[in-house]
Design an enzyme around this catalytic site. Sequence first.
Site, PDB file in Angstrom:
ATOM      1  N   PHE A  39     -75.915 -53.280  18.085  1.00  0.00           N
ATOM      2  CA  PHE A  39     -76.445 -52.360  16.778  1.00  0.00           C
ATOM      3  C   PHE A  39     -75.726 -52.900  15.438  1.00  0.00           C
ATOM      4  CE2 PHE A  39     -73.145 -49.317  16.387  1.00  0.00           C
ATOM      5  CZ  PHE A  39     -72.431 -49.689  17.684  1.00  0.00           C
ATOM      6  N   GLY A  40     -76.123 -52.222  14.638  1.00  0.00           N
ATOM      7  CA  GLY A  40     -75.412 -52.210  13.262  1.00  0.00           C
ATOM      8  C   GLY A  40     -75.260 -53.622  12.784  1.00  0.00           C
ATOM      9  N   LYS A  82     -73.725 -47.078  20.656  1.00  0.00           N
ATOM     10  CA  LYS A  82     -72.336 -46.345  21.171  1.00  0.00           C
ATOM     11  C   LYS A  82     -72.638 -45.841  22.549  1.00  0.00           C
ATOM     12  CE  LYS A  82     -70.588 -44.807  16.702  1.00  0.00           C
ATOM     13  NZ  LYS A  82     -70.069 -43.628  15.916  1.00  0.00           N
ATOM     14  N   ARG A 142     -64.465 -51.186  20.019  1.00  0.00           N
ATOM     15  CA  ARG A 142     -64.763 -50.173  20.997  1.00  0.00           C
ATOM     16  C   ARG A 142     -64.206 -50.430  22.254  1.00  0.00           C
ATOM     17  NH1 ARG A 142     -69.106 -49.828  19.270  1.00  0.00           N
ATOM     18  NH2 ARG A 142     -68.891 -48.486  17.463  1.00  0.00           N
ATOM     19  N   ASN A 171     -75.734 -42.141  18.288  1.00  0.00           N
ATOM     20  CA  ASN A 171     -75.866 -43.572  18.110  1.00  0.00           C
ATOM     21  C   ASN A 171     -76.261 -44.079  19.351  1.00  0.00           C
ATOM     22  OD1 ASN A 171     -75.207 -46.312  17.845  1.00  0.00           O
ATOM     23  ND2 ASN A 171     -74.589 -46.257  16.029  1.00  0.00           N
ATOM     24  N   ALA A 172     -77.499 -44.450  19.762  1.00  0.00           N
ATOM     25  CA  ALA A 172     -77.714 -45.196  20.870  1.00  0.00           C
ATOM     26  C   ALA A 172     -77.002 -46.480  21.253  1.00  0.00           C
ATOM     27  CB  ALA A 172     -79.411 -45.395  20.894  1.00  0.00           C
ATOM     28  N   ASP A 211     -65.627 -42.624  15.984  1.00  0.00           N
ATOM     29  CA  ASP A 211     -65.865 -43.042  14.572  1.00  0.00           C
ATOM     30  C   ASP A 211     -65.326 -44.612  14.116  1.00  0.00           C
ATOM     31  OD1 ASP A 211     -66.987 -41.623  12.360  1.00  0.00           O
ATOM     32  OD2 ASP A 211     -65.347 -42.636  11.193  1.00  0.00           O
ATOM     33  N   LYS A 225     -69.614 -57.927  24.962  1.00  0.00           N
ATOM     34  CA  LYS A 225     -69.146 -57.336  23.864  1.00  0.00           C
ATOM     35  C   LYS A 225     -68.146 -56.441  24.136  1.00  0.00           C
ATOM     36  CE  LYS A 225     -70.318 -54.497  19.914  1.00  0.00           C
ATOM     37  NZ  LYS A 225     -71.227 -53.330  19.364  1.00  0.00           N
TER      38      LYS A 225
END
Length: 199
Positions: free
Chosen positions: A146-147, A12, A175, A9-10, A66, A169
């Site tokens: 993202f997401g 992340k 995260r 996942n870029a 995860d 962020k």
Amino acid sequence: MKVVLATSNAGKIREIEEALQDLGWTLSPLGPLPLPEETGATYEENAALKACAAAVMLNAPALADDSGIEIEALGGEPGVYSARYGNRESDMERNVYVLEKLRGEKNRRAKFVSVVILAYPDGHLETYRGELHGTLLEGPRGANGFGYDPLFVPDGDTRTLAEMTVEEKRAVSHRGRALAALREAHRQGLPERETTPIV
Ligand code: ITT
């Protein structure tokens, strides 16, 4: 220390690199190696599956994240299934799917969870967890991240995560919190274990 980033996942990767830059580690991409299927029932199990597979395949410390979003009005869905919610193919389609499921719903509360695991080739695991509470909008806002970022406004802010820079962020996110705990542990001189070079 050389550490493999066991993620495809870029978004992340950008966030992990930014958060860990002052540790002085060399972070290497996973490359073409496939990650195992995420068969675990928890973030911890899935993060361990990914980190251990990479650590064993490359004989080097490997870091996996995860994560997922848990939506109160949907009984905590999609949780560990966030990456493939509703069998939708893209982030944008999954956001539309969430908005459809929440149409007319007053309770917009949700939380993000991230579990970061650093696995060593000798089987040792370090586990770090972070959460972020907030609310989901009725339409997307912002182009960063993202997401589900364009739908999610963290408590205490008025912007979505997609309206923040990577640094902004990280300062509030699930995260960012998990990685801050990892950074602190290693800054305080946690003994580094197997540091076999990546070949
Ligand atoms: P890897 O397994 O290769 O790391 P992935 O995207 O499949 O990548 P996950 O299985 O952990 O990773 O799924 C996490 C999903 O949860 C991710 O695809 C997003 O849809 C969502 N998600 C997690 N963290 C997020 C964040 O910070 N912002 C927005 N959405 C996030």
